[in-house]
Design a protein around this motif. Sequence first.
Motif, PDB file in Angstrom:
ATOM      1  N   TRP A  78     -39.015 -27.349  30.579  1.00  0.00           N
ATOM      2  CA  TRP A  78     -37.754 -26.631  30.656  1.00  0.00           C
ATOM      3  C   TRP A  78     -37.708 -25.507  29.629  1.00  0.00           C
ATOM      4  O   TRP A  78     -38.215 -25.646  28.514  1.00  0.00           O
ATOM      5  CB  TRP A  78     -36.577 -27.580  30.430  1.00  0.00           C
ATOM      6  CG  TRP A  78     -36.464 -28.671  31.429  1.00  0.00           C
ATOM      7  CD1 TRP A  78     -36.624 -29.997  31.207  1.00  0.00           C
ATOM      8  CD2 TRP A  78     -36.141 -28.542  32.824  1.00  0.00           C
ATOM      9  NE1 TRP A  78     -36.439 -30.711  32.362  1.00  0.00           N
ATOM     10  CE2 TRP A  78     -36.137 -29.845  33.371  1.00  0.00           C
ATOM     11  CE3 TRP A  78     -35.872 -27.458  33.652  1.00  0.00           C
ATOM     12  CZ2 TRP A  78     -35.876 -30.086  34.711  1.00  0.00           C
ATOM     13  CZ3 TRP A  78     -35.605 -27.695  34.990  1.00  0.00           C
ATOM     14  CH2 TRP A  78     -35.606 -28.986  35.503  1.00  0.00           C
TER      15      TRP A  78
ATOM     16  N   VAL B  48     -33.502 -28.490  40.416  1.00  0.00           N
ATOM     17  CA  VAL B  48     -33.127 -27.074  40.490  1.00  0.00           C
ATOM     18  C   VAL B  48     -32.239 -26.822  41.712  1.00  0.00           C
ATOM     19  O   VAL B  48     -31.259 -26.066  41.641  1.00  0.00           O
ATOM     20  CB  VAL B  48     -34.393 -26.197  40.529  1.00  0.00           C
ATOM     21  CG1 VAL B  48     -34.034 -24.735  40.769  1.00  0.00           C
ATOM     22  CG2 VAL B  48     -35.174 -26.335  39.230  1.00  0.00           C
TER      23      VAL B  48
ATOM     24  N   CYS C 144     -30.941 -22.746  36.104  1.00  0.00           N
ATOM     25  CA  CYS C 144     -31.876 -23.253  37.113  1.00  0.00           C
ATOM     26  C   CYS C 144     -32.579 -22.108  37.834  1.00  0.00           C
ATOM     27  O   CYS C 144     -33.763 -22.217  38.175  1.00  0.00           O
ATOM     28  CB  CYS C 144     -31.135 -24.136  38.112  1.00  0.00           C
ATOM     29  SG  CYS C 144     -30.562 -25.711  37.429  1.00  0.00           S
TER      30      CYS C 144
END
Length: 402
Positions: free
Chosen positions: A133, A165, A220
């Motif tokens: 991430w 996501v 995302c």
Amino acid sequence: MAKCENERFERELILEDALPNETTFHLLALNLCCGFACLAIALSVWHILRHALHYLRPYEQRHIIRILAMIPIYAFTSFLSYVFYQNAIYYERVRDCYEAYAIASFFTLMCHYVAPNLHEQKVYFGNVRPKNWAWPLSWLQKLTGGEDRGWLRKPRSGLTWFNIVYVGIFQYCIIRPLCMIVAVISQSQGKYCQSSTSPRFTSLWVAGFDAISVTIAMYCLVQFYIQLKEDLTPHRPFLKVLSIKLVIFLCFWQNWLISLLTAESGPLKPTNFVAGPDLRIGIPCILTCVEMAFFAVLHRWAFPWKPYDIERVPRHRRQHYACGPNAALLEAIYPWDYAKAAARGFRWLFHGRRFRKDDPSYQTEPNFGMKQELAARTRPGARTDPGHTESKKRKHMERKTA
């Protein structure tokens, strides 16, 4: 009963002295806003019609048309907000609501670039090795167990990463309309009070939930771009991401900055020549319309229609377009796929996530040969491209009848 302390701002009339050119600032600014709004709308509508007339790959161009529609919607609602400034809150909420669908359309378009349907997308992402991430989650991982442990750990399966996501982006398509509905209803009842930060009014709560939701969606989207920017290089993803993020970024931050500058304690005050609504509503609307004209030009390079023109693609000369422009526009307007995508995402979040250990597709080892093969299948002129397959069948039938 709670009463909005700044309710007088919403009922304020524009009474201004004339400028040296014998016109008021309001009329001058309104004409400027109208001119740039018409320019932005004309450029975007022309671009949309070119895609509708050359509707070669519906699974891509449907989402491109939706993204391009962001420009005329932003420009038209901003102009109406300035014309009917006493009811600007309603037009602003409609404008901001479409932002969620533009983000979802961009994400779906990127997914269709790597695979043309959801089934093949799952196969593709099942063979992806997820990257960690991005910041700030990479920093927060140190507090929750690290990269491989804790509830913020990096997903082991590419399909799990894709579903996270997916949910993070499509949740915005649910939260944003709900925030709009709450804002409109509370405004009609005098309980919204946009200029107040008191928890007695709904504006603070709507802004809070909306800020959290859009932050998750944009994070995302950035994570998705970081993961697939190399695979999507032929489609110029950076220019596409830039054209989407700048629209959202500029509209949000400039409105926030102007609201601070025009607050009771701010430096910008109404004068005899410039009324309060011109400062609070007019200036943001003018900036938005000018920016939309600029982005309408940028979209011509970010989302070109020429790659979908049969005459410009030699391998597709004998192929027909998927449908006519009217059917293409109706297909783009129809929002049912958004609802199905959001429902699919929440179903995985509350149900499928718990049973993914029993699903063999989550246990697939990364197979980069399969990933490259699926990516190649979506390129124009590839052997499995719908247009190429249809053209090949037509040639075979012509030889058979001859």
